[in-house]
Design a protein around this motif. Structure first.
Motif, PDB file in Angstrom:
ATOM      1  N   SER A  76      25.078  -4.896  32.367  1.00  0.00           N
ATOM      2  CA  SER A  76      26.238  -5.412  31.805  1.00  0.00           C
ATOM      3  C   SER A  76      27.080  -6.610  32.914  1.00  0.00           C
ATOM      4  O   SER A  76      26.239  -6.782  33.631  1.00  0.00           O
ATOM      5  CB  SER A  76      27.351  -5.225  31.715  1.00  0.00           C
ATOM      6  OG  SER A  76      28.908  -4.946  31.160  1.00  0.00           O
ATOM      7  N   ARG A  77      27.085  -7.905  32.329  1.00  0.00           N
ATOM      8  CA  ARG A  77      27.885  -9.119  32.174  1.00  0.00           C
ATOM      9  C   ARG A  77      26.873  -9.903  33.074  1.00  0.00           C
ATOM     10  O   ARG A  77      27.341 -10.609  34.408  1.00  0.00           O
ATOM     11  CB  ARG A  77      28.992  -9.070  33.700  1.00  0.00           C
ATOM     12  CG  ARG A  77      29.932  -8.233  32.850  1.00  0.00           C
ATOM     13  CD  ARG A  77      31.195  -7.507  33.864  1.00  0.00           C
ATOM     14  NE  ARG A  77      32.383  -7.218  32.898  1.00  0.00           N
ATOM     15  CZ  ARG A  77      33.405  -8.015  32.536  1.00  0.00           C
ATOM     16  NH1 ARG A  77      33.479  -8.533  32.444  1.00  0.00           N
ATOM     17  NH2 ARG A  77      34.570  -7.008  32.163  1.00  0.00           N
ATOM     18  N   LYS A  78      25.185  -9.334  33.071  1.00  0.00           N
ATOM     19  CA  LYS A  78      24.666 -10.477  33.285  1.00  0.00           C
ATOM     20  C   LYS A  78      23.163 -11.125  32.510  1.00  0.00           C
ATOM     21  O   LYS A  78      23.321 -11.382  31.728  1.00  0.00           O
ATOM     22  CB  LYS A  78      23.437  -9.238  34.421  1.00  0.00           C
ATOM     23  CG  LYS A  78      24.436  -8.634  35.796  1.00  0.00           C
ATOM     24  CD  LYS A  78      24.322  -9.366  36.857  1.00  0.00           C
ATOM     25  CE  LYS A  78      25.344  -8.725  37.732  1.00  0.00           C
ATOM     26  NZ  LYS A  78      25.476  -9.731  39.021  1.00  0.00           N
ATOM     27  N   THR A  84      19.268  -7.779  18.060  1.00  0.00           N
ATOM     28  CA  THR A  84      20.662  -7.769  18.326  1.00  0.00           C
ATOM     29  C   THR A  84      20.555  -6.744  19.385  1.00  0.00           C
ATOM     30  O   THR A  84      22.155  -6.767  20.257  1.00  0.00           O
ATOM     31  CB  THR A  84      21.423  -6.903  16.952  1.00  0.00           C
ATOM     32  OG1 THR A  84      20.479  -5.262  17.244  1.00  0.00           O
ATOM     33  CG2 THR A  84      21.600  -7.623  15.963  1.00  0.00           C
ATOM     34  N   GLY A  85      19.317  -6.058  20.662  1.00  0.00           N
ATOM     35  CA  GLY A  85      19.528  -5.726  21.468  1.00  0.00           C
ATOM     36  C   GLY A  85      20.462  -4.313  20.885  1.00  0.00           C
ATOM     37  O   GLY A  85      20.792  -3.882  20.138  1.00  0.00           O
ATOM     38  N   PHE A 118      29.432 -13.181  23.053  1.00  0.00           N
ATOM     39  CA  PHE A 118      30.602 -12.047  23.195  1.00  0.00           C
ATOM     40  C   PHE A 118      30.376 -11.061  23.714  1.00  0.00           C
ATOM     41  O   PHE A 118      28.832 -10.206  23.391  1.00  0.00           O
ATOM     42  CB  PHE A 118      30.931 -12.590  21.567  1.00  0.00           C
ATOM     43  CG  PHE A 118      31.564 -13.316  21.214  1.00  0.00           C
ATOM     44  CD1 PHE A 118      30.774 -14.604  20.831  1.00  0.00           C
ATOM     45  CD2 PHE A 118      32.437 -14.578  21.960  1.00  0.00           C
ATOM     46  CE1 PHE A 118      31.470 -16.106  20.274  1.00  0.00           C
ATOM     47  CE2 PHE A 118      33.327 -15.902  21.359  1.00  0.00           C
ATOM     48  CZ  PHE A 118      32.346 -16.294  20.469  1.00  0.00           C
ATOM     49  N   PRO A 119      31.485 -10.159  23.856  1.00  0.00           N
ATOM     50  CA  PRO A 119      30.763  -8.470  23.959  1.00  0.00           C
ATOM     51  C   PRO A 119      30.125  -7.769  22.887  1.00  0.00           C
ATOM     52  O   PRO A 119      30.236  -8.062  21.723  1.00  0.00           O
ATOM     53  CB  PRO A 119      32.269  -7.864  24.507  1.00  0.00           C
ATOM     54  CG  PRO A 119      33.470  -9.420  24.907  1.00  0.00           C
ATOM     55  CD  PRO A 119      32.481 -10.643  23.864  1.00  0.00           C
ATOM     56  N   LYS A 120      29.393  -7.148  23.677  1.00  0.00           N
ATOM     57  CA  LYS A 120      28.631  -6.056  23.076  1.00  0.00           C
ATOM     58  C   LYS A 120      27.964  -7.164  21.535  1.00  0.00           C
ATOM     59  O   LYS A 120      27.302  -6.607  20.745  1.00  0.00           O
ATOM     60  CB  LYS A 120      29.165  -5.082  22.017  1.00  0.00           C
ATOM     61  CG  LYS A 120      29.842  -4.351  23.443  1.00  0.00           C
ATOM     62  CD  LYS A 120      30.776  -2.313  22.156  1.00  0.00           C
ATOM     63  CE  LYS A 120      31.566  -2.510  23.698  1.00  0.00           C
ATOM     64  NZ  LYS A 120      30.463  -1.817  25.240  1.00  0.00           N
ATOM     65  N   SER A 161      37.024 -19.061  25.599  1.00  0.00           N
ATOM     66  CA  SER A 161      36.693 -17.940  26.078  1.00  0.00           C
ATOM     67  C   SER A 161      34.783 -16.823  25.625  1.00  0.00           C
ATOM     68  O   SER A 161      34.804 -16.424  24.655  1.00  0.00           O
ATOM     69  CB  SER A 161      37.533 -16.947  26.702  1.00  0.00           C
ATOM     70  OG  SER A 161      38.723 -17.668  27.265  1.00  0.00           O
ATOM     71  N   SER A 162      33.995 -17.219  26.450  1.00  0.00           N
ATOM     72  CA  SER A 162      33.213 -16.676  26.046  1.00  0.00           C
ATOM     73  C   SER A 162      31.766 -16.047  27.972  1.00  0.00           C
ATOM     74  O   SER A 162      32.439 -16.728  28.913  1.00  0.00           O
ATOM     75  CB  SER A 162      32.178 -17.115  25.190  1.00  0.00           C
ATOM     76  OG  SER A 162      30.789 -16.438  25.291  1.00  0.00           O
TER      77      SER A 162
END
Lengths: 111, 115
Positions: free
Chosen positions: A40-42, A103-104, B39-41, B89-90
């Motif tokens: 996450s966030r990497k 998509t992961g 983008f998230p997820k 924002s991304s």
């Protein structure tokens, strides 16, 4: 239909389990196949790289490519909580062309 | 190894300002660098491909005047988001490839928040 299909999960397994992650694709010109792990966030981290059909093993990870079925897999043995992440398959036709990503699949390994 | 760095790791800016993100290959020469946003997820969305010394090739729907890419050397590419707005924002991620190799090595990403 997307060029690369991947089940988004989430996939939840107990610690120590064998994990199987899969992607199917439609473009028969794909020759180079990769698996990336993204926390996450990497940024994504390259795990496995395979050219054409066959198997490749690296530690607890095994990548399989079946070009006749247009199907690739990543197996994780003895899964650990630290393996919890999103796993992205990616492939290209070669020649420096761009990667096409799945998509992961979100994986959670529970204690 | 094949290490790619990005700077800054996160940035907050006001609407209307421009933001520059740097992508560096630390231990290899990168003939090609790629810029993605995520983008998230969701999976990565390719924005553009840049080759050293050439103009970047943008994907369909990506405004080249808004997202300026410069690939001045074999180890550095920059992405400038001009006149940023909240919808920009991304999470922006770069990647790089070595000569004659297909694998892409990714940077750690830059989180942009436009207020």
């Amino acid at each position: 239909q997307k060029e690369v299909e991947q089940d988004p999960g989430p996939l939840s397994v107990p610690e120590g389990a064998i994990v199987s992650l899969n992607c199917t694709y439609s473009n028969s010109a794909f020759q180079y196949f990769m698996w990336y792990r993204q926390y996450s966030r990497k940024g994504p981290e390259l795990l496995m790289y395979t050219y054409s059909s066959g198997n490749k093993e690296d530690g607890r990870f095994t990548a399989q490519v079946d070009k006749s079925s247009k199907y690739i897999s990543l197996f994780i043995r003895d899964s650990q909580p630290s393996d919890s992440a999103t796993y992205l398959c990616a492939m290209s036709t070669g020649g420096g062309n761009k990667l096409t990503f799945g998509t992961g699949t979100q994986l959670k390994v529970e204690l | 190894g094949a290490v790619v760095s990005q700077h800054p790791s996160r940035v907050i800016c006001k609407s209307g300002t421009s933001v520059k993100i740097e992508c560096r290959s630390l231990d290899f020469q990168a003939t090609t660098m790629f810029w993605y946003r995520q983008f998230p997820k969701q999976s990565l969305m390719l924005m553009a491909t840049s080759n050293e010394g050439s103009k970047a090739t943008y994907e369909q729907g990506v405004e080249k005047d808004k997202f300026l890419i410069n690939h001045a050397s074999l180890t550095l590419s920059t992405l400038t988001v001009t006149s940023a707005h909240p919808e920009d924002s991304s999470f922006y991620i770069c990647s790089a490839t070595r000569t004659s190799q297909e694998t892409q090595y990714f940077g750690p990403g830059t989180r942009l928040l436009v207020l």
